[in-house]
Design a protein around this motif. Structure first.
Motif, mmCIF file in Angstrom:
data_model
loop_
_atom_site.group_PDB
_atom_site.id
_atom_site.type_symbol
_atom_site.label_atom_id
_atom_site.label_comp_id
_atom_site.label_asym_id
_atom_site.label_seq_id
_atom_site.Cartn_x
_atom_site.Cartn_y
_atom_site.Cartn_z
ATOM 1 N N SER A 94 0.052 -24.107 2.166
ATOM 2 C CA SER A 94 0.880 -23.491 1.130
ATOM 3 C C SER A 94 0.103 -23.299 -0.167
ATOM 4 O O SER A 94 0.296 -22.299 -0.877
ATOM 5 C CB SER A 94 2.134 -24.335 0.882
ATOM 6 N N GLN A 95 -0.780 -24.232 -0.478
ATOM 7 C CA GLN A 95 -1.618 -24.084 -1.675
ATOM 8 C C GLN A 95 -2.512 -22.858 -1.535
ATOM 9 O O GLN A 95 -2.656 -22.068 -2.490
ATOM 10 C CB GLN A 95 -2.473 -25.331 -1.876
ATOM 11 N N ALA A 96 -3.108 -22.680 -0.367
ATOM 12 C CA ALA A 96 -3.972 -21.512 -0.139
ATOM 13 C C ALA A 96 -3.176 -20.218 -0.235
ATOM 14 O O ALA A 96 -3.657 -19.226 -0.807
ATOM 15 C CB ALA A 96 -4.643 -21.626 1.230
ATOM 16 N N LEU A 97 -1.960 -20.217 0.301
ATOM 17 C CA LEU A 97 -1.111 -19.029 0.217
ATOM 18 C C LEU A 97 -0.773 -18.693 -1.237
ATOM 19 O O LEU A 97 -0.861 -17.533 -1.653
ATOM 20 C CB LEU A 97 0.182 -19.263 1.010
ATOM 21 N N ALA A 136 -1.784 -15.142 -3.056
ATOM 22 C CA ALA A 136 -0.711 -14.173 -3.313
ATOM 23 C C ALA A 136 -0.783 -13.616 -4.735
ATOM 24 O O ALA A 136 -1.202 -14.303 -5.664
ATOM 25 C CB ALA A 136 0.645 -14.836 -3.080
ATOM 26 N N ARG A 137 -0.351 -12.387 -4.885
ATOM 27 C CA ARG A 137 -0.338 -11.769 -6.213
ATOM 28 C C ARG A 137 0.629 -12.493 -7.145
ATOM 29 O O ARG A 137 0.310 -12.721 -8.316
ATOM 30 C CB ARG A 137 0.095 -10.298 -6.098
ATOM 31 N N LEU A 138 1.819 -12.791 -6.645
ATOM 32 C CA LEU A 138 2.868 -13.425 -7.446
ATOM 33 C C LEU A 138 3.349 -14.685 -6.736
ATOM 34 O O LEU A 138 4.535 -14.873 -6.505
ATOM 35 C CB LEU A 138 4.034 -12.449 -7.665
ATOM 36 N N GLY A 139 2.399 -15.546 -6.407
ATOM 37 C CA GLY A 139 2.718 -16.724 -5.618
ATOM 38 C C GLY A 139 2.996 -17.956 -6.450
ATOM 39 O O GLY A 139 2.353 -18.184 -7.480
#
Length: 266
Positions: A226-229, A233-236
């Protein structure tokens, strides 16, 4: 004894629980479960939103997915969900997906036929390593005949769940057996196992707000994933629930509901 809300059967055979008023939030559960797994989130979010909890095809009250030679398993599930939801609303929806539901949420947004305004992806999988992917594929190929769900429940709740977790584990056992008996478990697990997680191409092109929510103790949908995602992500955004494992929507409903409510209000 828990009393779950009544379902509504949509054209095409999709079963949903539809409650509340306001901007629409769609809840997509994981493999072998059903819309009832979201009961706590539905109650909390329906005070400010219209909340539609979906039974995935072959789960709960929904008909089995109809797969065509041109569709992979994940796409077939997404088509059935998309068609049902479009009969309910044409307005943009927020989508909250857990595990397989997170993959389906991404698939829905990528297809673009259902307008999605934001997504919260709970216990998402991303870039499984070769060993983990081999293990999940092996489990998928063994799903013939009678299925023993004990190993699944151990991964979700530990060896000897106690207190409310023991009750939640038994509820999940019941739902898993029902999905298996209806023939819905194996195709859902095949959809889950058929990819190594959320795709980099989807992640790089997605321009809506995304929340990645997981438990610090989840051995498969890890906090590292989840940290990598969130980083890519642009707006993560990232939220990690301390000491929670895979079924955090049940075991840590309070913190999960608070973080989802905050994200949906932004």
């Amino acid at each position: 004894m828990r009393v779950f809300p009544k379902r509504r059967l949509l054209p095409g055979g999709l079963s949903v629980i539809d409650q509340g008023q306001g901007a629409t939030v769609v809840l997509l559960h994981g493999v072998g479960l059903c819309a009832d797994v979201w009961r706590s989130q539905q109650e909390a979010l329906a005070t400010q939103h219209r909340v539609i909890s979906v039974d995935l095809p072959g789960h709960g009250g929904s008909a089995l997915v109809s797969q065509t030679p041109n569709n992979n398993a994940l796409s077939s599930f997404a088509v059935a969900i998309e068609e049902g939801l479009r009969s309910l609303t044409s307005e943009p929806v927020a989508v909250v997906g857990h595990s397989l539901g997170a993959l389906l949420a991404a698939e829905l947004s990528a297809r673009g036929r259902l307008p999605v305004s934001r997504m919260a992806l709970v216990s998402p999988v991303y870039r499984r390593d070769d060993k983990a992917q081999a293990a999940v594929m092996a489990r998928a190929t063994q799903l013939t005949g009678k299925v023993d769900h004990s190993a699944t429940l151990t991964r979700w709740f530990g060896e000897r769940p106690h207190g409310s977790d023991a009750g939640n584990a038994e509820l999940c056992r019941k739902w898993l057996r029902h999905a298996t008996a209806r023939g819905g478990y194996a195709p859902a697990y095949a959809a889950f196992a058929g990819v190594a997680g959320l795709s980099d191409s989807w992640l790089s092109s997605c321009a809506i707000p995304l929340l990645f929510l997981t438990g610090s103790a989840d051995p498969n949908s890890t906090a590292r994933m989840s940290q990598a995602l969130a980083d890519e992500a642009r707006l993560g955004q990232l939220a990690v629930i301390d000491r929670a494992a895979h079924m955090l929507t049940l075991t840590h409903a309070g913190p999960v509901n608070g973080r989802l409510g905050e994200f949906l209000r932004q």
